[in-house]
Design a protein around this motif. Structure first.
Motif: not given
Length: 87
Positions: A44-60
């Motif tokens: 329905i909607k995003f509740l929370h987001t965080e920004k990362f420089q690399t895909k690996q950081e986001a996946i971690r």
């Protein structure tokens, strides 16, 4: 840039994912062309987001949050750091 996100789904579940395009990904989830969970229960909607420089950081970070309880995710969404640390 990559983003970790928590999305609210139709069945009130919280879906955790990673993308490099938030608008596209939400559209995919809403039209049932995203992950298997959101094919059954569209986002329905995003509740929370965080920004990362690399895909690996986001996946971690995604792996970390997928191991959390719903209560802990809700504390993160609310920004309740005191409760987050307790859980």
């Amino acid at each position: 840039m990559y983003y970790l996100y928590l999305a609210l789904c139709e069945n009130n579940s919280i879906y955790t994912g990673v993308t490099n395009n938030l608008n596209r990904r939400l559209t995919e989830h809403r039209t049932r062309s995203g992950g298997w969970h959101t094919k059954l229960y569209p986002a329905i909607k995003f509740l929370h987001t965080e920004k990362f420089q690399t895909k690996q950081e986001a996946i971690r970070r995604e792996k970390q949050l997928k191991g959390w309880t719903r209560a802990k995710k809700e504390a993160l969404i609310k920004g309740d750091l005191k409760l987050l640390k307790k859980l």
